[in-house]
Design a protein around this motif. Structure first.
Motif, PDB file in Angstrom:
ATOM      1  N   GLY A   1      -1.081   3.416 -16.220  1.00 49.13           N
ATOM      2  CA  GLY A   1      -1.596   4.767 -16.070  1.00 49.13           C
ATOM      3  C   GLY A   1      -2.420   4.972 -14.815  1.00 49.13           C
ATOM      4  O   GLY A   1      -3.393   5.732 -14.828  1.00 49.13           O
ATOM      5  N   LEU A   2      -2.025   4.309 -13.727  1.00 46.19           N
ATOM      6  CA  LEU A   2      -2.748   4.482 -12.466  1.00 46.19           C
ATOM      7  C   LEU A   2      -2.432   5.845 -11.863  1.00 46.19           C
ATOM      8  O   LEU A   2      -1.318   6.359 -12.027  1.00 46.19           O
ATOM      9  CB  LEU A   2      -2.351   3.388 -11.473  1.00 46.19           C
ATOM     10  N   PRO A   3      -3.370   6.454 -11.173  1.00 48.75           N
ATOM     11  CA  PRO A   3      -3.070   7.679 -10.426  1.00 48.75           C
ATOM     12  C   PRO A   3      -1.964   7.412  -9.412  1.00 48.75           C
ATOM     13  O   PRO A   3      -1.795   6.262  -8.973  1.00 48.75           O
ATOM     14  CB  PRO A   3      -4.407   8.011  -9.736  1.00 48.75           C
ATOM     15  N   PRO A   4      -1.208   8.425  -9.028  1.00 52.35           N
ATOM     16  CA  PRO A   4      -0.067   8.208  -8.120  1.00 52.35           C
ATOM     17  C   PRO A   4      -0.433   7.470  -6.837  1.00 52.35           C
ATOM     18  O   PRO A   4       0.278   6.550  -6.425  1.00 52.35           O
ATOM     19  CB  PRO A   4       0.426   9.624  -7.830  1.00 52.35           C
TER      20      PRO A   4
ATOM     21  N   ALA B   1      -2.946   5.429  -6.257  1.00 56.72           N
ATOM     22  CA  ALA B   1      -3.256   4.036  -6.568  1.00 56.72           C
ATOM     23  C   ALA B   1      -1.989   3.270  -6.919  1.00 56.72           C
ATOM     24  O   ALA B   1      -1.844   2.085  -6.585  1.00 56.72           O
ATOM     25  CB  ALA B   1      -4.261   3.967  -7.723  1.00 56.72           C
ATOM     26  N   GLY B   2      -1.038   3.927  -7.583  1.00 56.06           N
ATOM     27  CA  GLY B   2       0.230   3.295  -7.905  1.00 56.06           C
ATOM     28  C   GLY B   2       1.018   2.937  -6.658  1.00 56.06           C
ATOM     29  O   GLY B   2       1.674   1.893  -6.595  1.00 56.06           O
ATOM     30  N   ARG B   3       0.984   3.811  -5.660  1.00 57.91           N
ATOM     31  CA  ARG B   3       1.654   3.498  -4.395  1.00 57.91           C
ATOM     32  C   ARG B   3       1.006   2.287  -3.730  1.00 57.91           C
ATOM     33  O   ARG B   3       1.697   1.411  -3.193  1.00 57.91           O
ATOM     34  CB  ARG B   3       1.579   4.706  -3.457  1.00 57.91           C
ATOM     35  N   THR B   4      -0.321   2.233  -3.771  1.00 58.37           N
ATOM     36  CA  THR B   4      -1.033   1.087  -3.204  1.00 58.37           C
ATOM     37  C   THR B   4      -0.623  -0.199  -3.905  1.00 58.37           C
ATOM     38  O   THR B   4      -0.364  -1.226  -3.264  1.00 58.37           O
ATOM     39  CB  THR B   4      -2.554   1.295  -3.331  1.00 58.37           C
ATOM     40  N   LEU B   5      -0.549  -0.168  -5.222  1.00 64.85           N
ATOM     41  CA  LEU B   5      -0.112  -1.332  -5.991  1.00 64.85           C
ATOM     42  C   LEU B   5       1.290  -1.761  -5.567  1.00 64.85           C
ATOM     43  O   LEU B   5       1.553  -2.959  -5.359  1.00 64.85           O
ATOM     44  CB  LEU B   5      -0.127  -1.001  -7.480  1.00 64.85           C
ATOM     45  N   THR B   6       2.207  -0.822  -5.439  1.00 65.97           N
ATOM     46  CA  THR B   6       3.598  -1.149  -5.111  1.00 65.97           C
ATOM     47  C   THR B   6       3.712  -1.791  -3.735  1.00 65.97           C
ATOM     48  O   THR B   6       4.444  -2.773  -3.547  1.00 65.97           O
ATOM     49  CB  THR B   6       4.472   0.115  -5.173  1.00 65.97           C
ATOM     50  N   PHE B   7       2.971  -1.276  -2.761  1.00 65.15           N
ATOM     51  CA  PHE B   7       2.998  -1.889  -1.432  1.00 65.15           C
ATOM     52  C   PHE B   7       2.322  -3.261  -1.443  1.00 65.15           C
ATOM     53  O   PHE B   7       2.722  -4.155  -0.685  1.00 65.15           O
ATOM     54  CB  PHE B   7       2.337  -0.970  -0.405  1.00 65.15           C
ATOM     55  N   SER B   8       1.335  -3.449  -2.296  1.00 64.31           N
ATOM     56  CA  SER B   8       0.697  -4.761  -2.411  1.00 64.31           C
ATOM     57  C   SER B   8       1.683  -5.812  -2.917  1.00 64.31           C
ATOM     58  O   SER B   8       1.663  -6.966  -2.475  1.00 64.31           O
ATOM     59  CB  SER B   8      -0.501  -4.675  -3.360  1.00 64.31           C
ATOM     60  N   LEU B   9       2.556  -5.413  -3.838  1.00 66.14           N
ATOM     61  CA  LEU B   9       3.532  -6.353  -4.388  1.00 66.14           C
ATOM     62  C   LEU B   9       4.690  -6.599  -3.419  1.00 66.14           C
ATOM     63  O   LEU B   9       5.238  -7.706  -3.363  1.00 66.14           O
ATOM     64  CB  LEU B   9       4.080  -5.822  -5.719  1.00 66.14           C
ATOM     65  N   GLY B  10       5.065  -5.583  -2.647  1.00 66.28           N
ATOM     66  CA  GLY B  10       6.225  -5.708  -1.778  1.00 66.28           C
ATOM     67  C   GLY B  10       5.959  -6.386  -0.454  1.00 66.28           C
ATOM     68  O   GLY B  10       6.863  -7.014   0.115  1.00 66.28           O
ATOM     69  N   THR B  11       4.731  -6.287   0.071  1.00 66.66           N
ATOM     70  CA  THR B  11       4.418  -6.882   1.366  1.00 66.66           C
ATOM     71  C   THR B  11       3.893  -8.298   1.175  1.00 66.66           C
ATOM     72  O   THR B  11       3.136  -8.575   0.249  1.00 66.66           O
ATOM     73  CB  THR B  11       3.362  -6.043   2.107  1.00 66.66           C
ATOM     74  N   ARG B  12       4.277  -9.182   2.080  1.00 67.09           N
ATOM     75  CA  ARG B  12       3.901 -10.594   1.996  1.00 67.09           C
ATOM     76  C   ARG B  12       3.186 -11.023   3.272  1.00 67.09           C
ATOM     77  O   ARG B  12       3.373 -10.449   4.337  1.00 67.09           O
ATOM     78  CB  ARG B  12       5.131 -11.475   1.787  1.00 67.09           C
TER      79      ARG B  12
ATOM     80  N   PRO C   1       5.230  10.501  -7.426  1.00 69.65           N
ATOM     81  CA  PRO C   1       4.823  11.749  -6.745  1.00 69.65           C
ATOM     82  C   PRO C   1       3.434  12.199  -7.179  1.00 69.65           C
ATOM     83  O   PRO C   1       2.947  11.858  -8.250  1.00 69.65           O
ATOM     84  CB  PRO C   1       5.897  12.737  -7.202  1.00 69.65           C
ATOM     85  N   ASP C   2       2.817  12.960  -6.312  1.00 70.99           N
ATOM     86  CA  ASP C   2       1.522  13.569  -6.663  1.00 70.99           C
ATOM     87  C   ASP C   2       1.721  14.545  -7.826  1.00 70.99           C
ATOM     88  O   ASP C   2       2.681  15.300  -7.871  1.00 70.99           O
ATOM     89  CB  ASP C   2       0.945  14.331  -5.465  1.00 70.99           C
ATOM     90  N   ARG C   3       0.776  14.505  -8.744  1.00 72.83           N
ATOM     91  CA  ARG C   3       0.880  15.407  -9.902  1.00 72.83           C
ATOM     92  C   ARG C   3       0.405  16.787  -9.499  1.00 72.83           C
ATOM     93  O   ARG C   3      -0.579  16.920  -8.802  1.00 72.83           O
ATOM     94  CB  ARG C   3       0.025  14.856 -11.053  1.00 72.83           C
TER      95      ARG C   3
END
Length: 317
Positions: free
Chosen positions: A253-256, A258-269, A315-317
């Protein structure tokens, strides 16, 4: 004058040009390989120092304020991503050096262009900056255990730990300490130096990949048959982390943003934090460093896709 964000957005083409030039020069003048190798180490140290100065090491406590976000980022990087890497390893050629390179680069979360791409995708840059030092410290502490679990004790027993420890101290611990001192001084005397150093990572990384290509042209030629399979695994890793990041953001239930930040954290090495460790290995393990450079290029192209897909999926809500 060109803006820094423009340079960072088009950095993949800078690196490809540097690699092409390095390979051409390495083939034309192979006798210069020892010179390129000697120059590589100080340039790599400068790159890591400049990169670490962009990580807010003196504000580590700020990373702990948003417990749900921090727990999700750490859980995703510490548990979910290594499981994804373990699932992808059977697709990688059964070559110890290649597999070591794959594990080294894929289990270490990014601390540099992660922030840049988060900003470009309209993620939560403040959260990205806050959590970055925590990710950096966690990755350095857990890396040996991941290598032992995923590559195997029989392989790691052949790695000269003394050489790796020396590289770790000279090219990671020392730049990290100097960056911390620089940040402390910048707090009291303005951040002009930090802002100037923010321009350095792209040209310095271009210099690093040029020197690697020029000095390791023989290793690159020998590794070419393996690179297609390795690149496939890297593309699947990006697809897996995209799905994982979006799913975790929605489950928690992260805000959009913050969710984007999480996704880039997992994808970038963090390819060039582990690169010194691979370069410190004996010649028979040179394929590991080539694999790491290839991953960084695949990832940069992947980030162009992430920039389009992540804002649409969250997407932004």
């Amino acid at each position: 004058m060109i803006e820094r964000t423009t340079l960072e957005r088009h950095q993949v083409w800078v690196y490809l040009a540097a690699i092409g030039l390095g390979l051409a020069l390495g083939m034309a003048a192979p006798e210069l390989a020892p010179v390129f190798e000697a120059v590589l180490w100080p340039v790599l140290g400068a790159l890591l120092y400049a990169t670490f100065t962009q990580v807010p090491l003196v504000h580590l406590g700020a990373a702990l304020r948003d417990g749900r976000f921090v727990a999700t980022v750490l859980g995703g990087n510490v548990l979910a991503v290594p499981l994804l890497v373990a699932a992808l390893l059977p697709l990688v050629p059964d070559d110890p050096a290649v597999r070591l390179g794959v594990v080294l680069v894929l289990v270490v979360p990014c601390t540099d262009w992660f922030i840049t791409f988060t900003h470009l995708a309209r993620g939560d840059t403040a959260r990205a900056i806050a959590v970055t030092p925590l990710i950096l410290l966690a990755q350095l502490a857990l890396l040996p255990g991941y290598v032992w679990l995923l590559v195997g004790g029989d392989v790691t027993a052949e790695v000269p730990l003394a050489h790796v420890a020396t590289a770790f101290g000279a090219l990671i611990v020392l730049p990290l300490a100097l960056a911390w001192v620089t940040e402390r001084r910048a707090e009291g005397h303005g951040r002009a130096l930090i802002e100037r150093l923010a321009w350095a990572p792209v040209p310095l990384l271009a210099a690093v990949v040029f020197l690697i290509a020029a000095s390791q042209v023989g290793a690159v030629a020998r590794a070419l048959p393996l690179l297609a399979d390795v690149s496939t695994a890297f593309v699947l890793f990006l697809a897996g982390t995209l799905v994982l990041g979006v799913a975790l953001a929605r489950i928690v239930g992260l805000p959009p943003r913050a969710g984007r930040t999480l996704t880039f954290s997992l994808g970038t090495r963090n390819s060039f934090v582990v690169l010194p460790l691979a370069l410190a290995l004996p010649p028979s393990w040179q394929a590991a460093s080539i694999v790491i450079v290839v991953q960084s290029l695949v990832e940069l192209f992947g980030m162009l896709a992430f920039l389009r897909l992540v804002p649409r999926l969250l997407p932004d809500r």
